[in-house]
Design a protein around this motif. Structure first.
Motif, short mmCIF file in Angstrom:
data_model
loop_
_atom_site.label_atom_id
_atom_site.label_comp_id
_atom_site.label_asym_id
_atom_site.label_seq_id
_atom_site.Cartn_x
_atom_site.Cartn_y
_atom_site.Cartn_z
N LEU A 159 0.64 -1.10 -0.12
CA LEU A 159 0.11 0.01 -0.05
C LEU A 159 0.90 1.31 -0.01
N GLN A 160 1.78 1.37 0.64
CA GLN A 160 2.82 2.29 0.77
C GLN A 160 4.15 2.10 1.17
N LYS A 161 5.40 2.42 0.36
CA LYS A 161 6.60 2.07 0.54
C LYS A 161 7.01 2.24 2.08
N ALA A 162 7.66 1.27 2.90
CA ALA A 162 7.88 1.30 3.85
C ALA A 162 8.70 0.19 4.53
N THR A 163 9.29 0.59 5.70
CA THR A 163 10.10 -0.54 6.43
C THR A 163 9.41 -0.87 7.66
N PHE A 164 9.03 -2.23 7.99
CA PHE A 164 8.37 -2.36 9.25
C PHE A 164 9.26 -3.30 10.22
N SER A 165 9.42 -3.04 11.33
CA SER A 165 10.05 -3.84 12.31
C SER A 165 8.99 -4.78 13.00
N LEU A 166 9.24 -6.00 13.16
CA LEU A 166 8.26 -6.83 13.72
C LEU A 166 8.63 -7.01 14.96
N SER A 167 7.36 -7.39 16.00
CA SER A 167 7.60 -7.80 17.39
C SER A 167 6.58 -8.81 17.57
N VAL A 168 6.61 -9.94 18.01
CA VAL A 168 5.72 -10.96 18.42
C VAL A 168 5.97 -11.34 19.58
N ASN A 169 4.58 -11.68 20.53
CA ASN A 169 4.82 -12.48 21.58
C ASN A 169 3.72 -13.52 21.55
N PRO A 187 1.62 2.76 24.99
CA PRO A 187 1.46 1.24 24.88
C PRO A 187 0.38 0.71 26.02
N THR A 188 -0.45 0.10 25.80
CA THR A 188 -1.34 -0.63 26.98
C THR A 188 -0.60 -1.55 27.81
N PRO A 189 -1.25 -2.13 28.50
CA PRO A 189 -0.68 -3.48 29.35
C PRO A 189 -0.44 -4.39 28.38
N LEU A 190 -1.18 -4.57 27.10
CA LEU A 190 -0.97 -5.87 26.20
C LEU A 190 0.07 -5.55 25.24
N GLY A 191 0.26 -4.22 25.11
CA GLY A 191 1.02 -3.63 23.94
C GLY A 191 2.40 -3.53 24.71
N PHE A 192 2.77 -3.12 25.86
CA PHE A 192 4.00 -2.91 26.53
C PHE A 192 4.80 -4.02 26.21
N PRO A 193 4.73 -5.36 26.52
CA PRO A 193 5.54 -6.16 26.33
C PRO A 193 6.11 -6.41 24.83
N LEU A 194 5.19 -6.11 23.95
CA LEU A 194 5.63 -6.16 22.42
C LEU A 194 6.70 -4.97 22.23
N VAL A 195 6.76 -4.03 22.71
CA VAL A 195 7.60 -2.79 22.81
C VAL A 195 9.11 -3.24 23.24
N VAL A 196 8.61 -3.78 24.56
CA VAL A 196 10.30 -4.29 25.36
C VAL A 196 10.71 -5.56 24.53
N GLU A 197 10.09 -6.38 24.20
CA GLU A 197 10.57 -7.54 23.65
C GLU A 197 10.77 -7.66 21.99
N ARG A 198 11.37 -6.69 21.55
CA ARG A 198 11.32 -6.37 20.03
C ARG A 198 12.12 -7.69 19.45
N ILE A 199 11.84 -8.35 18.49
CA ILE A 199 12.90 -9.24 17.74
C ILE A 199 13.46 -8.61 16.64
N SER A 200 14.58 -9.17 16.10
CA SER A 200 15.31 -8.41 15.02
C SER A 200 14.76 -8.67 13.52
N ALA A 201 13.45 -8.95 13.46
CA ALA A 201 13.18 -9.09 11.98
C ALA A 201 12.43 -8.26 11.48
N SER A 202 12.80 -7.77 10.29
CA SER A 202 11.98 -6.67 9.61
C SER A 202 11.57 -6.91 8.13
N VAL A 203 10.59 -6.18 7.76
CA VAL A 203 10.12 -6.39 6.15
C VAL A 203 10.07 -5.01 5.67
N SER A 204 10.97 -5.00 4.57
CA SER A 204 11.12 -3.54 3.85
C SER A 204 11.02 -3.65 2.27
N ASN A 205 10.56 -2.86 1.66
CA ASN A 205 10.66 -2.65 0.61
C ASN A 205 11.31 -1.36 -0.11
#
Lengths: 217, 871
Positions: free
Chosen positions: B693-703, B831-849
């Protein structure tokens, strides 16, 4: 000057850092590269590890490109030209001899590195001038090991320097030139090499290979 | 006292429990007398004779089966119905699966039939193969299998063959195997690489595979299936039996152990003991962290709850956490110094055995451990079990709880200790799921070609093979029933020519064809292969030793490489100072100062299981609707309430999305609650679709709860969050594409490269000659991707990402759910109580074009010196 390159001035001498992972000294017509690791793929294959070829052809094409773009007359190979003795197969020797012939007028000088010590004599058809520890030219010393030399600025290889960039969570790790006060380290020339992360202390500069350009970071 | 509520699960057939006897041995038997058996096999028999204890010996008359029944009676045991059933099935020549809980006597259910058979026939040579996934328990198994022998007047040897077996014993076993051999799947594969494998295994009558539920879901299980297929060729009459704890897919588990040519017999007994679950609640959830995993705020409470009078296992989810908790408990209760111990997989074997023995004889009362104590070893006296942190899965929790009160009919008890507020929700959900017995299935991997490649080389060493015969044989393994001719040829080409084009691999040799027979190219390559056998992938480890001598265990090379001489750390509960690293060994000395760090092991963290994830969604949904009746939810309420105030508590029927801006950039949080693996695939997929949809680089974080996409520039998330984003159309293509641009396949490739023999193991003491051929798997991945992009191992890496991220369709089902769920989008200020851990534990994967140069230009301003530390 080509915008893809970066210029550095060391003690009054102008040098160019090329995205082909080579150092160019225009005034002297010298091009320097380090850690080519010829025959690395073949070494793996002989140990029963199935690894596709192709790295060498790309590396050679890049080296040829750097030579013709700069018109350099002397090519300094700063060590670890050969990965291992087993990897130096007859086919490889022939292929490299043919490449050598395509740059027949260029002088080739090898400063031996740790990997090269396993090979006593290099194929004569490659027409290499071989130096055991270093080459002193102008204000510079060209060596394999990045150790300071009194009175000279040292250009060396061996470390395969890499730089890690990060912002937010976006991270990159790229080969780089690490230009210190007394010693400058070239990136490993071969694409099939790992590397060591470098830090930048005061007075040092780091140039990342961000194909198609060199970028100071 | 635990503040939580107790709930007792009622076993359906409590009456059958009354005579439940413990495990497979009488307590207090002295350790096996020492000297390793020498050339003469007599030594072995003497060892066997030494096993005879004071029990009254019934007369040695009748058939072997009658005598073995006599031995049962002499122990005061009456065979269970399932044991009788298993013996009868074996006598009929059946193969299949025995499914009963740990400690109910399944070892003898499987073993007595074969043993009677061996005694009856009176022949020499290997006849019974007992495979256990844990080499640490082989000694206990050996004892258990030796015991009934004293009732038989037969010349039967029982021996182990594992990675710990001495070279002299191995040497002897190369010539001749004992009648009963205990081994691991890996050591079995090594035996199959013996040139005389066909001869060694020709007399085999039966194979018993213990803890099959542990093997089934992994490539170790696949390797075992291939070995079983090979054994069936060598000994066509061989009967194969598996022993398994409760699984959701028992029929499938049974099919995979007998192969495609037979119909499995399923022997079950419902002897599950009731499980009682408590949760240690925090005093106040206000001071309780929103994320993190150490749970040290609970340390004092746990230290007060523990009681050396009641022997207790304290399970943690990681080795690092075990180290910290051990350290913490010793600090809190110094008077327990000699009663408390630490046990995890990196600690030296002798120390682990000391701890296991201490648990058995009661000298040690409290042991902090990891999954290293999940299996095997029967700890008669353990009274209580503590689980620190998320229980992760229902089957696993029940197994851990089963360690407690190992007595006939006794209720298992497990105490949950949350490490952060949201784990309270998981614990409430876990209790609910245990009540409903929602045990997970273990899905066997589908025809992994790296395992097949390794097996082909093993077979080439083990006497060689012909193309058609081996292909047919491999297809009798259920995991490879659907193997196509092309796939088999590809794999054969991989080990023979390296790749599809000879030209690209001119110097490659591993397996060569000789008059239609495939054999190993040369002895050196064979030796390298033997070192490489196995599918357990781990990061490179190095030995850890004292300067003054004495082994401590192993530690990851990546961790050691970050240390500088003089740095201090905690290992095996000891404070150590790093001195130097030499010859794959890290040398340390006792630290004078307080240790500052704990090693990290990058072992794969278990994701939330499908059953537990489902239960968590159910639990949160009821919380959203105001049902806070469990103690855990009541305790977690302030945090849930904050979530509801700042955003919403996720419901089961919609998808909660949150957007937020911080100085890191623009965040999108989504909470599907499907477990980390599914979220990884989903995050990569959504990031790819968003970059369209729009050129971007996304850093991903999951738990385990959700995922975060972060981008430096503003992004129209609201517009993008339409059902079309979650469509299953072009799902496979998109996942493959996103996998290609992300790090996922690269990470998967690491394991594949190891199994397929691309990366030689950095074994401690490995010969220096292999140093020239060490390369990181990510470098290899790049080389393959560029120069042989169609290589099947890359294809497999992608397929495994697909399968594992899908978790057999879990991603597809998740998308189906999300596509139909309305998106509940909330813009939040932080970040909310649910979002906060995702901010803290970011993994180093990214998707970019974006182009590399664009990213470098953006990143170079933020190049942090800390990141570039090391060198």
């Amino acid at each position: 000057m080509d915008a893809r390159r970066c210029q550095v001035r060391v003690g009054g001498t102008l040098l160019e850092l090329l995205p082909e992972r080579a150092l160019h000294w225009p005034e002297a017509g010298v091009l320097a590269v380090a850690d080519l690791h010829w025959g690395k793929t073949e070494s793996f294959q002989q140990h029963g590890i199935p690894l596709p070829g192709g790295v060498l052809e790309d590396d050679l094409a890049r080296l040829s490109a750097a030579l013709s773009a700069t018109g350099a007359r002397r090519l300094l190979l700063l060590g670890d030209l050969i990965h291992s003795r087993q990897g130096l197969t007859p086919a490889l020797v022939r292929r490299l001899a043919a490449w050598r012939e395509s740059h027949a007028s260029v002088e080739l000088v090898l400063v031996r590195g740790n990997h090269d010590r396993h090979v006593k004599t290099l194929p004569p058809e490659w027409r290499l001038e071989v130096l055991e520890s270093h080459a002193d030219e102008g204000p510079f010393r060209f060596a394999h090991h990045p150790e300071p030399a009194p009175g000279r600025y040292v250009w060396a290889g061996h470390l395969h320097p890499m730089v890690r960039l990060s912002g937010g969570a976006d991270r990159l790790r790229l080969p780089c030139f690490h230009v210190g006060r007394d010693v400058g380290v070239l990136p490993a020339f071969s694409a099939f090499t790992g590397g060591l992360n470098v830090s930048r202390r005061p007075g040092e500069r780091v140039f990342a290979i961000a194909e198609p350009a060199v970028v100071e970071v | 006292m635990p503040a939580g509520r107790s709930r007792t699960l009622k076993a359906q057939l409590a009456a059958r429990r009354k005579a439940l006897r413990s495990g497979n041995e009488g307590g207090g038997a002295p350790a096996m007398p020492g000297p390793p058996a020498k050339k003469k096999r007599r030594t072995v028999r003497r060892r066997r004779a030494a096993e005879g204890t004071g029990a009254s010996t019934p007369p040695m008359t009748g058939t072997p089966m009658e005598r073995l029944r006599g031995w049962f009676a002499s122990k005061g045991w009456t065979p269970y119905a399932f044991q009788e059933e298993a013996w009868a099935a074996y006598a009929r020549g059946d193969s299949g699966l025995i499914h009963v809980p740990t400690g109910a006597g399944k070892t003898y259910a499987a073993y007595i039939g074969p043993l009677a058979d061996v005694a009856e026939r009176g022949q020499k040579g290997l006849q019974v193969l007992y495979v256990t996934p844990l080499r640490a328990v082989s000694r206990d198994v050996e004892k258990a299998l030796l015991e009934p022998l004293r009732m038989l007047d037969a010349d039967i040897d029982v021996e182990s063959r594992t990675g710990d077996t001495s070279s002299s014993v191995r040497q002897r076993q190369r010539e001749r195997l004992p009648e009963v051999l205990i081994t691991t799947p890996e050591s079995l594969s090594v035996l199959l690489s013996n040139e005389r494998a066909a001869e060694l295994f020709a007399s085999l009558r039966s194979v018993i595979v213990d803890e099959w539920h542990e093997l089934l879901g992994s490539k170790r299980g696949t390797q075992m299936e291939l070995a079983l297929a090979r054994l069936r060729r060598f000994a066509p009459e061989v009967r194969t039996w598996a022993l398994s704890a409760t699984l959701a897919n028992l029929d499938e588990a049974a099919r995979h152990v007998v192969g495609t040519g037979r119909v499995p017999t399923l022997v079950s007994a419902d002897l599950e003991r009731p499980v009682e679950v408590d949760t240690l609640l925090p005093d106040s959830v206000d001071s309780f962290p929103w994320s993190g995993h150490l749970g040290f705020t609970m340390l004092a409470r746990v230290a007060a709850w523990l009681d050396p009078e009641q022997s207790t296992l304290v399970f943690t989810n990681t080795r690092s956490q075990a180290e910290r908790w051990f350290e913490g408990l010793r600090f809190a209760r110094p008077e327990w110094e000699h009663l408390i111990a630490l046990h995890h997989g990196s600690i030296d074997r002798e120390e682990r055995e000391r701890v296991e023995a201490g648990l058995k004889d009661g000298g040690l009362r409290i042991v902090v451990c990891t999954s290293s104590l999940d299996l095997g070893v029967d700890f008669g006296p353990v009274e209580r079990v503590v689980q620190v942190g998320s229980p992760k899965g229902i089957g696993r929790t029940m197994q851990r709880a089963g360690r407690s009160a190992h007595r006939p009919g006794a209720t298992c008890h497990i105490l949950f200790v949350p490490t952060h507020a949201l784990e309270l929700v998981e614990m409430a959900a876990a209790r609910d799921a245990i009540l409903r017995r929602e045990v997970e299935p273990r899905m066997p991997p589908g025809k992994p070609l790296d395992v097949l490649a390794q097996h082909l080389v093993t077979c080439a060493m083990g006497g060689g093979f012909t193309r058609e015969a081996l292909r047919d044989e491999v297809r009798t393994a259920a995991a490879y029933a659907g193997l196509t001719d092309e796939e088999f040829e590809w794999t054969l080409a991989l080990v023979r020519e390296g790749g599809p084009t000879l030209r690209a691999y001119p110097e490659f040799r591993r397996v060569v064809e000789h008059e239609g027979r495939f054999v190993i190219a040369d002895a050196r390559i064979g030796r390298l292969h033997r070192l490489n056998i196995g599918t357990i992938t781990s990061n490179a480890v190095v030995q850890l030793r004292y300067w003054s001598g004495g082994k401590l265990g192993t530690i990851e090379e990546a961790y050691i490489s970050r240390l500088r001489p003089g740095d201090t750390f905690i290992f095996a509960g000891k404070r150590l100072e790093f001195s130097r690293f030499k010859d794959m060994t890290a040398y340390v000395k006792p630290a004078k100062t307080k240790a500052t760090q704990t090693p990290r092991w990058n072992g794969s963290r278990l994701p939330l299981s499908s059953s537990l994830a489902n239960a968590v969604r159910r639990t949160l949904d009821s919380a959203r609707h105001g049902d806070v009746t469990t103690d855990e939810l009541a305790a977690a309420w302030p945090v849930l309430e904050a979530q509801e105030r700042l955003s919403r508590i996720p419901s089961a029927s919609s998808l909660l999305a949150e957007t937020c801006e911080t100085r890191d950039g623009h965040h999108l949080f989504l909470y599907p609650f499907e477990g980390r693996l599914v979220h990884e695939g989903l995050a990569a997929l959504l990031a790819l679709r968003l970059t369209r949809l729009q050129k971007a680089t996304f850093s991903l974080s999951v738990n385990d709860y959700g995922l975060e996409l972060l981008t430096p520039a503003p992004f129209p998330f609201e517009e993008a969050l339409r059902p079309a984003l979650f469509t299953r159309e072009r799902l496979v293509e998109d996942v493959l594409e996103s996998v290609n641009v992300s790090e996922l396949a690269k990470r998967q490739f690491r394991d594949i490269a190891r199994v397929a023999g691309l990366v030689l193991p950095g074994l401690p003491g490995a010969r220096k000659s292999t140093r020239q051929v060490q390369a990181s798997s990510s470098l290899l991945y790049d080389v393959f991707l560029k120069y042989d992009p169609d290589n099947l191992l890359l294809v497999q890496a992608r397929r495994e990402v697909l399968e594992q991220q899908f978790e057999q369709g879990r991603l597809g089902r998740t998308l189906e759910r999300l596509e139909q769920s309305p998106v509940e989008l909330v813009h939040v200020r932080r970040p909310t109580p649910l979002g906060f851990p995702l901010v803290v534990e970011r993994i180093s994967a990214s998707v970019s074009n974006e182009s590399l140069l664009e990213r470098v230009e953006r990143l170079k301003e933020r190049w942090t010196r800390e990141d570039a530390r090391s060198a």
